[in-house]
Scaffold this motif. Sequence first.
Motif, PDB file in Angstrom:
ATOM      1  N   ASP A 188      42.006  40.256  31.189  1.00  0.00           N
ATOM      2  CA  ASP A 188      41.802  41.662  31.523  1.00  0.00           C
ATOM      3  C   ASP A 188      42.973  42.214  32.337  1.00  0.00           C
ATOM      4  O   ASP A 188      43.624  41.488  33.092  1.00  0.00           O
ATOM      5  N   ASP A 189      43.226  43.508  32.210  1.00  0.00           N
ATOM      6  CA  ASP A 189      44.288  44.143  32.990  1.00  0.00           C
ATOM      7  C   ASP A 189      43.956  44.196  34.477  1.00  0.00           C
ATOM      8  O   ASP A 189      44.861  44.289  35.313  1.00  0.00           O
ATOM      9  N   ASP A 190      42.677  44.167  34.805  1.00  0.00           N
ATOM     10  CA  ASP A 190      42.231  44.218  36.201  1.00  0.00           C
ATOM     11  C   ASP A 190      42.336  42.816  36.804  1.00  0.00           C
ATOM     12  O   ASP A 190      41.632  41.890  36.386  1.00  0.00           O
ATOM     13  N   PHE A 191      43.196  42.655  37.813  1.00  0.00           N
ATOM     14  CA  PHE A 191      43.389  41.308  38.366  1.00  0.00           C
ATOM     15  C   PHE A 191      42.132  40.778  39.044  1.00  0.00           C
ATOM     16  O   PHE A 191      41.975  39.562  39.192  1.00  0.00           O
ATOM     17  N   TRP A 192      41.224  41.656  39.472  1.00  0.00           N
ATOM     18  CA  TRP A 192      39.972  41.164  40.051  1.00  0.00           C
ATOM     19  C   TRP A 192      39.128  40.460  38.996  1.00  0.00           C
ATOM     20  O   TRP A 192      38.407  39.496  39.310  1.00  0.00           O
ATOM     21  N   LEU A 193      39.192  40.926  37.748  1.00  0.00           N
ATOM     22  CA  LEU A 193      38.477  40.233  36.675  1.00  0.00           C
ATOM     23  C   LEU A 193      39.149  38.899  36.370  1.00  0.00           C
ATOM     24  O   LEU A 193      38.469  37.894  36.126  1.00  0.00           O
ATOM     25  N   ARG A 194      40.472  38.871  36.367  1.00  0.00           N
ATOM     26  CA  ARG A 194      41.166  37.603  36.138  1.00  0.00           C
ATOM     27  C   ARG A 194      40.856  36.616  37.258  1.00  0.00           C
ATOM     28  O   ARG A 194      40.631  35.424  37.014  1.00  0.00           O
ATOM     29  N   ARG A 195      40.862  37.094  38.500  1.00  0.00           N
ATOM     30  CA  ARG A 195      40.489  36.224  39.623  1.00  0.00           C
ATOM     31  C   ARG A 195      39.066  35.704  39.438  1.00  0.00           C
ATOM     32  O   ARG A 195      38.778  34.530  39.711  1.00  0.00           O
ATOM     33  N   SER A 196      38.171  36.552  38.972  1.00  0.00           N
ATOM     34  CA  SER A 196      36.777  36.153  38.795  1.00  0.00           C
ATOM     35  C   SER A 196      36.634  35.077  37.729  1.00  0.00           C
ATOM     36  O   SER A 196      35.821  34.149  37.871  1.00  0.00           O
ATOM     37  N   ALA A 197      37.421  35.188  36.648  1.00  0.00           N
ATOM     38  CA  ALA A 197      37.376  34.164  35.604  1.00  0.00           C
ATOM     39  C   ALA A 197      37.784  32.801  36.151  1.00  0.00           C
ATOM     40  O   ALA A 197      37.246  31.763  35.737  1.00  0.00           O
ATOM     41  N   LEU A 198      38.707  32.790  37.093  1.00  0.00           N
ATOM     42  CA  LEU A 198      39.123  31.537  37.737  1.00  0.00           C
ATOM     43  C   LEU A 198      38.053  31.033  38.704  1.00  0.00           C
ATOM     44  O   LEU A 198      37.663  29.866  38.671  1.00  0.00           O
ATOM     45  N   LEU A 199      37.574  31.921  39.572  1.00  0.00           N
ATOM     46  CA  LEU A 199      36.641  31.498  40.611  1.00  0.00           C
ATOM     47  C   LEU A 199      35.265  31.140  40.070  1.00  0.00           C
ATOM     48  O   LEU A 199      34.477  30.482  40.767  1.00  0.00           O
TER      49      LEU A 199
END
Length: 248
Positions: free
Chosen positions: A152-163
């Motif tokens: 996703d372009d939203d880094f908070w979504l990318r962070r969420s996929a990791l966490l």
Amino acid sequence: MDVNAIVEAIDRELRSCGNAERAVRERVYLKSELDHLGVTVPETRAIVRSALRGTDVDHDDVIALAEALWAPPATDHARSSVRPVHERRTAATMVLIQSADHLGAGDADLVERLLREARTWALVDPLAADLVGPLSEREAGFDRILDVWAQDDDFWLRRSALLAHLVPLRQGRGDFDRFCRFADAMLEEREFFVRKAIGWVLRDTGRKRPDTVFAWLLPRAGRASAVTLREAVKHLSPEQREAILAAR
């Protein structure tokens, strides 16, 4: 269940526990645009647990409670704010986490909306790690969702996929291969919160599986940021840390 009565009870308890000085400090620290009451996370968790104790909630009740707490409070003569309240949003995340048995992959759209609206690690991290993590471990329907979030372009979504992998991997379970696939694609990102998340998950995985973390990280040490490496090597042996730092 009377959703409005429970929301009002939680709101009332939060305001009674508020600390004005803490509220100011926290708002500055988080660079927040929300209203803050100055209630600690443990206090908020206890308030939510007490409000839900003895209630017979179903799926729709959980969603309604979370939505109501996430939204700005209703205005009246004594309360002029129309902005969302940080502690109410924290309480909303805790309602979802404490009632996760009622939720599933069908609620991913709601969780994604909250993650997009949160705009702070203080709300994103518990939603991703403590809610999405356990849900994704038990429901295969989250596989595709996490794949989408990771790009996703939203880094908070990318962070969420990791966490979402944090808690299972910390406990010696989890899908390390999927996490590594996400992390490898994001390893050279410049966004601090993504770099930190990769290191955080590797660090906690290393508590039980340091050799696994070492084997994955060593050939990638030259691509990883200093932020990622500082976290990732904390539970590795001195020899493993030296080898990774030398490779970098």
